[in-house]
Design a protein around this motif. Structure first.
Motif, PDB file in Angstrom:
ATOM      1  N   GLY A  81       0.824  -1.213   0.000  1.00 43.97           N
ATOM      2  CA  GLY A  81       0.000   0.000   0.000  1.00 43.97           C
ATOM      3  C   GLY A  81       0.854   1.257   0.000  1.00 43.97           C
ATOM      4  O   GLY A  81       2.023   1.239   0.407  1.00 43.97           O
ATOM      5  N   GLY A  82       0.271   2.335  -0.479  1.00 42.92           N
ATOM      6  CA  GLY A  82       0.977   3.611  -0.528  1.00 42.92           C
ATOM      7  C   GLY A  82       0.678   4.474   0.690  1.00 42.92           C
ATOM      8  O   GLY A  82      -0.343   4.306   1.353  1.00 42.92           O
ATOM      9  N   THR A  83       1.580   5.395   0.970  1.00 41.40           N
ATOM     10  CA  THR A  83       1.416   6.254   2.160  1.00 41.40           C
ATOM     11  C   THR A  83       0.214   7.181   2.036  1.00 41.40           C
ATOM     12  O   THR A  83      -0.330   7.631   3.044  1.00 41.40           O
ATOM     13  CB  THR A  83       2.687   7.088   2.376  1.00 41.40           C
ATOM     14  N   THR A  84      -0.233   7.478   0.816  1.00 44.24           N
ATOM     15  CA  THR A  84      -1.386   8.364   0.629  1.00 44.24           C
ATOM     16  C   THR A  84      -2.643   7.758   1.210  1.00 44.24           C
ATOM     17  O   THR A  84      -3.608   8.474   1.517  1.00 44.24           O
ATOM     18  CB  THR A  84      -1.597   8.654  -0.875  1.00 44.24           C
ATOM     19  N   THR A 101       0.092   0.684  10.289  1.00 47.41           N
ATOM     20  CA  THR A 101       0.623  -0.646  10.601  1.00 47.41           C
ATOM     21  C   THR A 101       0.661  -1.529   9.363  1.00 47.41           C
ATOM     22  O   THR A 101       1.668  -2.207   9.099  1.00 47.41           O
ATOM     23  CB  THR A 101      -0.237  -1.312  11.691  1.00 47.41           C
ATOM     24  N   LEU A 102      -0.415  -1.530   8.575  1.00 52.05           N
ATOM     25  CA  LEU A 102      -0.460  -2.350   7.365  1.00 52.05           C
ATOM     26  C   LEU A 102       0.617  -1.919   6.364  1.00 52.05           C
ATOM     27  O   LEU A 102       1.279  -2.768   5.754  1.00 52.05           O
ATOM     28  CB  LEU A 102      -1.846  -2.256   6.720  1.00 52.05           C
ATOM     29  N   THR A 103       0.776  -0.606   6.185  1.00 54.47           N
ATOM     30  CA  THR A 103       1.801  -0.108   5.265  1.00 54.47           C
ATOM     31  C   THR A 103       3.191  -0.546   5.721  1.00 54.47           C
ATOM     32  O   THR A 103       4.010  -1.007   4.914  1.00 54.47           O
ATOM     33  CB  THR A 103       1.756   1.426   5.167  1.00 54.47           C
ATOM     34  N   ILE A 237      -5.668  -1.133   0.567  1.00 53.94           N
ATOM     35  CA  ILE A 237      -5.600  -2.067  -0.545  1.00 53.94           C
ATOM     36  C   ILE A 237      -5.850  -1.364  -1.878  1.00 53.94           C
ATOM     37  O   ILE A 237      -5.317  -1.747  -2.917  1.00 53.94           O
ATOM     38  CB  ILE A 237      -6.602  -3.213  -0.315  1.00 53.94           C
ATOM     39  N   GLY A 238      -6.659  -0.322  -1.848  1.00 55.26           N
ATOM     40  CA  GLY A 238      -6.990   0.388  -3.080  1.00 55.26           C
ATOM     41  C   GLY A 238      -5.924   1.359  -3.554  1.00 55.26           C
ATOM     42  O   GLY A 238      -5.888   1.728  -4.726  1.00 55.26           O
TER      43      GLY A 238
END
Length: 294
Positions: A81-84, A101-103, A237-238
């Motif tokens: 995933g991206g930081t945005t 956390t996921l990032t 995820i998007g």
């Protein structure tokens, strides 16, 4: 500026600045949160690592993408995933701590999952003469360069929290500019292919993006996670790290195939608009829930 300088100097520098910005927003507690709240993190990671590559594979097959474009789609699906996503999640009343956390966790896990997914894609979609395996040792080198700035950013935040807080906004602005330049670079490197395939790849990436948002939101809700957690996972995820996918595709030491960068370049533009619409929709749901509880 020659192509060699662009690939060997500009891309690593741009990626390093973007990952430094990620590091400035992280602490060790973001990794420790996996142990304290395992279910939402595991649900998000399974969606990201297992469901999305499967969905992307069938989309690439369904649209009958040319081999290099299909591999580029799978490279995009394998990227973390991206930081945005953190910003969009905040605006949509998502669980931003879960996003962070996921990032953090997925960026580390991607060291293993990206080479595996991309190599399987190369074997399936491309002829043996065309496929250049993504060597694990070289991927480790790239991720050392990528994760090094993350570690520096985390160290700066721990030692100089006030400075880190002041730097987050300017670094995000610089990161956004670099992202735009990287997208333009990826398109310019294979301009004719971009013109030839933009409508088809645009539809394929749009379908993948919408499906990513849907999977990220609906699967957690079906598993009884909260609305805020579902929004966070949907955004995570998007919104992929398209910069990393483009860098791996263009890197002379890795894939060295500009065509493979096109799906990530197009996706990196589309995702901002679809994520905004998704955020608007979940905000409507949030307001409706508050009205019902009042």
């Amino acid at each position: 500026m020659t192509a060699s300088v662009l690939n060997t100097v500009f891309l690593p520098l741009a990626l390093g600045i973007i990952m430094l910005g990620l590091g400035l927003s992280l602490t060790l507690a973001d990794f420790a949160r996996v142990v304290r709240y395992p279910k939402p993190v595991l649900v998000g990671l399974v969606c990201q690592i297992v469901l999305l590559p499967l969905a992307c594979f069938f989309i690439a097959k369904g649209f009958q993408l040319e081999a290099a474009l299909a591999v580029g789609m799978m490279l995009l699906a394998a990227s973390p995933g991206g930081t945005t996503a953190n910003l969009y999640s905040h605006l949509a009343h998502g669980d931003v701590a879960l996003n962070i956390t996921l990032t953090a966790v997925n960026s580390v896990i991607a060291v293993l999952t990206m080479p595996l997914i991309v190599n399987l894609s190369l074997l399936y979609f491309m002829d043996s003469g065309q496929a250049i395996p993504l060597q694990f040792a070289k991927v480790i080198q790239v991720f050392a360069i990528v994760l090094g700035p993350v570690a520096i950013g985390m160290w700066v935040r721990r030692r100089f929290p006030d400075f880190a807080a002041r730097m987050q906004k300017p670094v995000k602005i610089v990161s956004a500019l670099f992202l735009l330049l990287i997208i333009l670079l990826a398109v310019a490197k294979d301009w004719q292919t971009f013109l030839d395939y933009a409508p088809l790849v645009g539809m394929a990436t749009l379908c993948f993006n919408l499906l990513s948002l849907a999977v990220g939101y609906c699967v957690p809700r079906l598993l009884n996670l909260s609305q805020r957690q579902a929004v966070a996972i949907g955004m995570e995820i998007g919104i992929h790290n398209g910069t990393l996918a483009i860098a791996l595709a263009l890197s002379p030491m890795l894939l060295n195939n500009p065509t493979m960068a096109i799906p990530a370049a197009i996706y990196s533009i589309i995702m901002f608009f679809t994520a905004a619409l998704f955020g608007w929709w979940v905000n409507r749901l949030h307001d409706a829930q508050l009205a019902a509880e009042a």
